[in-house]
Design a protein around this motif. Structure first.
Motif, PDB file in Angstrom:
ATOM      1  N   GLY A   1      -1.034 -27.374 -45.075  1.00 26.79           N
ATOM      2  CA  GLY A   1      -1.329 -25.947 -45.029  1.00 26.79           C
ATOM      3  C   GLY A   1      -0.525 -25.282 -43.941  1.00 26.79           C
ATOM      4  O   GLY A   1       0.705 -25.361 -43.898  1.00 26.79           O
TER       5      GLY A   1
ATOM      6  N   ASN B   1       1.523 -20.973 -44.963  1.00 23.47           N
ATOM      7  CA  ASN B   1       1.785 -22.402 -45.142  1.00 23.47           C
ATOM      8  C   ASN B   1       3.152 -22.784 -44.584  1.00 23.47           C
ATOM      9  O   ASN B   1       4.133 -22.050 -44.737  1.00 23.47           O
TER      10      ASN B   1
ATOM     11  N   SER C   1      -9.951 -20.310 -40.830  1.00 24.27           N
ATOM     12  CA  SER C   1      -8.524 -20.309 -41.111  1.00 24.27           C
ATOM     13  C   SER C   1      -7.962 -18.909 -40.923  1.00 24.27           C
ATOM     14  O   SER C   1      -8.636 -17.913 -41.194  1.00 24.27           O
TER      15      SER C   1
ATOM     16  N   ASN D   1      -4.838 -18.577 -42.254  1.00 26.37           N
ATOM     17  CA  ASN D   1      -3.738 -18.769 -43.183  1.00 26.37           C
ATOM     18  C   ASN D   1      -3.723 -17.644 -44.210  1.00 26.37           C
ATOM     19  O   ASN D   1      -4.620 -17.538 -45.054  1.00 26.37           O
TER      20      ASN D   1
ATOM     21  N   GLU E   1      -9.222 -25.645 -46.853  1.00 28.55           N
ATOM     22  CA  GLU E   1      -8.075 -26.344 -46.294  1.00 28.55           C
ATOM     23  C   GLU E   1      -8.342 -27.818 -46.024  1.00 28.55           C
ATOM     24  O   GLU E   1      -7.411 -28.562 -45.750  1.00 28.55           O
TER      25      GLU E   1
END
Length: 890
Positions: A36, A59, A614, A616, A696
């Motif tokens: 990730g 990512n 996260s 992300n 994740e």
């Protein structure tokens, strides 16, 4: 439990490879894998793994180490780079390239690195970093552009350097490869290597730099050499001296599959080619002889790497999340790890907190070892999604429920399924509970309103508890084993006395659908989470509601891709799907379909801390606000266009099937981004850490200080410097106590170890008595690490014995202050015990073998002379023994 703000991310389990390239460390002992927006490091010699603490905003697709292994450069999908000191696990600089990066490579001398930015190539100077002794200096401007190169007509897919770092090669989607010089060279011009019919996947120099090898997607391998052209005597227009790079050999893999990736080891001449069928082959160049052809999986291999010596090969698969390290000489696996194929649904700590059990929608059950980060076993008997799991109190039996209509009991000593429980009718079980004695297991379903109870010994169905008027959503036994607590969508909690003759139940009324129930470890309180985002606490002895906590604002956060509302008003994220008590019952951990995990204090009903799972942006639900720049003219978000997908090329992503036709389509093909969510949380029985099952992977947060891995100085002044500490050690009569205290204050791992190993054996008792107690915790942590990593066993045991004999009473009176340090020492003792035990067993077998093969008449003295012969005469041979000569095994 401590509720200070010291709980931090510790490790990432459950996922071993995401996407991007793989990198070996220069010593070849560790492998770096992008997971990730993080990087996981797998130590192949010690069988351990850890995750670097920093994270990207998207990512990671490229990462590379400098040849000395000091600097790590990671780049995400948007071209944002993080420069970090790999040995210290610290990010030191953030940089953004102007466009997405397609390839990356450091020069062999470590002074430059080149990146592919679409059709262009840029060469950058590598920043200098502090040396190992701490005397180096870091440049103020880490990223300095050296030169820019252009000439390709499509994306640059691969870059590699020559051994002398003067030239580098580039491979592109425009079917060509090119030769570039880092700096202008006299008589050299950039050269184009054309001749492939499909895009070039890799290009490398040979070890002597006299040849170049190129590999294309169609499986063609060309060898290029700098040779003169065949001159036709009748052609007067041809120059007599026409030397250039030409194709001297053509070979083909002859596979009915596309080449996905390849790597070449110049010193050994080994070429590894990986195909989208999961097959990888090893060839020796330039003879092109096939050494091995094996299959890793049925899915395409996404990345391949080789270590410095060329003995180990690392393979990564994006579709299956597999990571494999293979030694081709012995044809054996060094490492073989795989992730779940789908989202995690359940997790359970073992009673001793050493293992974590995970279940997922793919029907797999995996056992993860917390200390190493590896999974040690996988159960595949379930044919559908695993919904719940529970350990027995003794830790020898694991129970799991699944949507396939079965509840299974697993023997955790032999790793086998020894009992399967089913209902009279076909049901999909959604929740599970086991009584503390592990004699009764019960399960509930969304298809039925009854609770099924089975006997673990016989596997027979004991009873069906009826009373709920809606699907059963959660089950839990009280720790004392008196009651069974069940929750349903009918807005009620029922407390059952299943072991009484009457089997009566008491109903607790709620205001919304029940999602999760947790029982406090002292069996005196129940916490319930409902669909309206409220946490309700009930007194189990009096059946009276104690308090209510509204957590909608705490858990809500992160807008979805198609949401036209703000994150605060996004539907579906304002409730807790999983709640759990801490080991002492003072805190409650709650999580749901959002990016937040909330930690509450039960006594004060206050939010202690909110953890962000996260950041992300490649996941849906991590952004708080709408970005108008990402909206297209038709009003849809630009991110809804699947520009990546499972295939890397546009022609592979086009769906050529007719409308309405399902045959031939991949029903599992993902067209939108996965959403961030937390499906389960649980505290470790020790109370020092908790884990969360998220999109994740399996995130572990710990209160334990990881020791001196990070530079975290305290109580510094001008005199506390590495130079002064080294000067103290070089004195005729060194003050070891002062040097050790200064090293603890500076908190430099290498310096502390140097001072520790410099202390004489006889000075240990006096130094331990004089050491200030404020540094006692750091000394215990140091000893724990030394017992795991240092070969000086007796020296470390002397330290541990003196510390416990002098400060044992003080440590015993304050167990909470030294819990993590004592656990580190205990781990070290266990590790040392296992090492000594295995060594003793091996020596015993060797001695037994030698004793069984003693010759009838020993004559080694005839070939020995001098001091060795005298030693054998004195210690090994009893000449007066009438039964024969004895050979000593000293």
């Amino acid at each position: 439990m401590k509720t200070e703000f010291k709980v931090r991310f510790s490790n990432l389990l459950g996922t071993v490879y995401g996407r991007g390239n793989l990198v070996f460390t220069p010593d070849g002992n560790s492998l770096l894998s992008p997971v990730g927006n993080r990087v996981s490091v797998f130590n192949l010699t010690k069988n351990t793994s850890y995750t670097l603490p920093f994270a990207h905003r998207k990512n990671i697709i490229h990462l590379h180490l400098t040849p000395d292994g000091n600097l790590l450069l990671t780049i995400d999908e948007d071209g944002r780079a993080i420069l970090s000191v790999f040995s210290r696990r610290i990010a030191i600089y953030h940089f953004t390239f102007k466009s997405p990066v397609t390839s990356l490579a450091f020069s062999p001398n470590g002074q430059y690195f080149v990146v592919g930015l679409g059709r262009k190539i840029q060469a950058w100077k590598t920043p200098s970093t502090p040396s190992g002794d701490g005397n180096g200096e870091l440049e103020f401007a880490p990223f300095v552009l050296h030169r820019e190169y252009g000439g390709h007509f499509d994306e640059v897919r691969h870059l590699s350097w020559s051994g002398d770092s003067r030239f580098f090669l580039s491979a592109s989607k425009d079917l060509t490869a090119r030769i570039w010089s880092l700096d202008p060279e006299e008589g050299f011009e950039p050269t184009v290597l054309s001749g492939h019919r499909q895009q070039v996947r890799g290009v490398w120099f040979s070890a002597d730099q006299e040849a170049i090898f190129t590999v294309s997607e169609d499986g063609a391998v060309f060898r290029w050499e700098f040779v003169p052209r065949q001159i036709d005597e009748d052609d007067a227009s041809t120059e007599p001296f026409d030397e250039r790079w030409r194709i001297v050999q053509k070979d083909f893999f002859m596979q009915n599959a596309k080449l996905k990736c390849a790597c070449f080891h110049p010193s050994t001449g080994l070429l590894t080619a990986c195909f989208d069928s999961g097959l990888f082959s090893l060839y020796e160049l330039p003879s092109f002889s096939n050494i091995h052809s094996l299959s890793m999986a049925s899915s395409p291999i996404s990345a391949v790497a080789t270590n410095t010596t060329g003995e180990w090969l690392a393979f990564g698969s994006l579709k299956t999340g597999q990571l494999l390290v293979w030694e081709h000489a012995s044809e054996s696996n060094i490492l073989k790890q795989s992730s779940h194929l789908d989202a995690l649904t359940t997790l359970t700590f073992s009673p001793d907190s050493t293992r974590i059990i995970t279940g997922a929608d793919d029907g797999l059950i995996k056992i993860w070892e917390v200390s190493s980060g590896f999974h040690i076993a996988t159960f595949t008997e379930h044919s559908s999604a695993v919904t719940a799991s529970a350990y027995s109190k003794r830790g020898n039996v694991l129970f799991t429920s699944s949507l396939d209509g079965s509840v299974r009991a697993w023997d955790m000593l032999r790793y086998r399924n020894f009992r399967t429980f089913t209902a009279p009718t076909r049901l999909s079980f959604s929740c599970l509970a086991v009584d503390p004695s592990a004699e009764v297991v019960c399960a509930g379903s969304h298809d039925s309103f009854d609770i099924h109870l089975w006997s673990v010994q016989t596997g027979a169905l004991l009873d069906q508890l009826s009373g709920h008027e809606g699907p059963i959503s959660t089950l839990a036994f009280t720790p004392d084993g008196r009651y069974l607590v069940s929750g349903s969508w009918d807005h009620t909690i029922r407390v059952w006395s299943v072991f009484d003759r009457s089997q009566t139940s008491e109903t607790l009324q709620l205001t919304s659908d029940l999602l999760s129930v947790a029982v406090r470890p002292d069996s005196a309180q129940i916490a319930a989470s409902t669909l309206d985002g409220q946490l309700t606490f009930w007194n189990l002895n009096t059946s009276i509601q104690d308090s209510v906590l509204d957590g909608r604002r705490d858990v809500s956060g992160g807008r979805t891709l198609t949401s036209r509302r703000t994150a605060a008003s996004a539907p579906g994220t304002k409730s807790f799907n999983s709640i759990t008590y801490s080991a002492d019952g003072s805190c409650l951990l709650a999580a749901g379909n959002s990016k937040y995990i909330c930690l509450y204090s039960v006594a004060t009903l206050t939010l202690v801390k909110k953890f962000t799972v996260s950041i992300n942006l490649s996941l849906d639900g991590t952004q708080e606000f709408l970005n108008s720049a990402a909206i297209m003219s038709n009003g849809l978000p630009r991110d809804m266009i699947d520009t990546e997908g499972e295939a890397s090329d546009l022609e592979d992503r086009i769906d050529h099937s007719l409308p309405g036709v399902k045959r031939g389509r991949d029903a599992t093909a993902r067209t939108i981004r996965p959403a961030v969510r937390v499906t389960g949380v649980e505290f470790a029985p020790t109370g020092r850490s908790f884990c969360a099952a998220s999109t994740e992977g399996l995130l572990i947060y710990s209160l334990d200080n990881t020791g001196m891995d990070d530079f975290d100085p305290f109580d510094l002044d001008l005199d506390v410097t590495p130079q002064n500490i080294r000067a103290i050690l070089k004195q005729n009569e060194p003050d070891y106590l002062m040097a050790l205290v200064m090293a603890f204050r500076l908190n430099d791992k290498a310096l502390i170890r140097k001072v520790y190993e410099s202390i004489p054996y006889a000075s240990v008792p006096l130094l331990v008595r004089e050491l200030p107690r404020v540094y006692l915790g750091r000394l215990l942590m140091l000893l724990g690490q030394q017992m795991e990593n240092s070969p000086h066993l007796e020296f470390t045991l002397r330290w541990v014995g003196e510390v416990l004999s002098v400060h044992g009473r003080y440590i015993k009176e304050r167990p909470g202050d030294f819990a993590s340090e004592l656990r580190a020492v205990l781990r070290g003792v266990d590790s040392m015990g296992k090492t000594v035990r295995s060594l003793s067993e091996r020596n015993a077998l060797e001695i037994e073998f030698l004793c069984q093969n003693v010759p009838t008449k020993a004559t080694p003295l005839a070939i020995m002379s001098g001091e060795n012969q005298d030693l054998m005469n004195d210690d090994a041979i009893d000449a007066d023994n009438d039964e024969g000569d004895w050979i000593g095994l000293g």
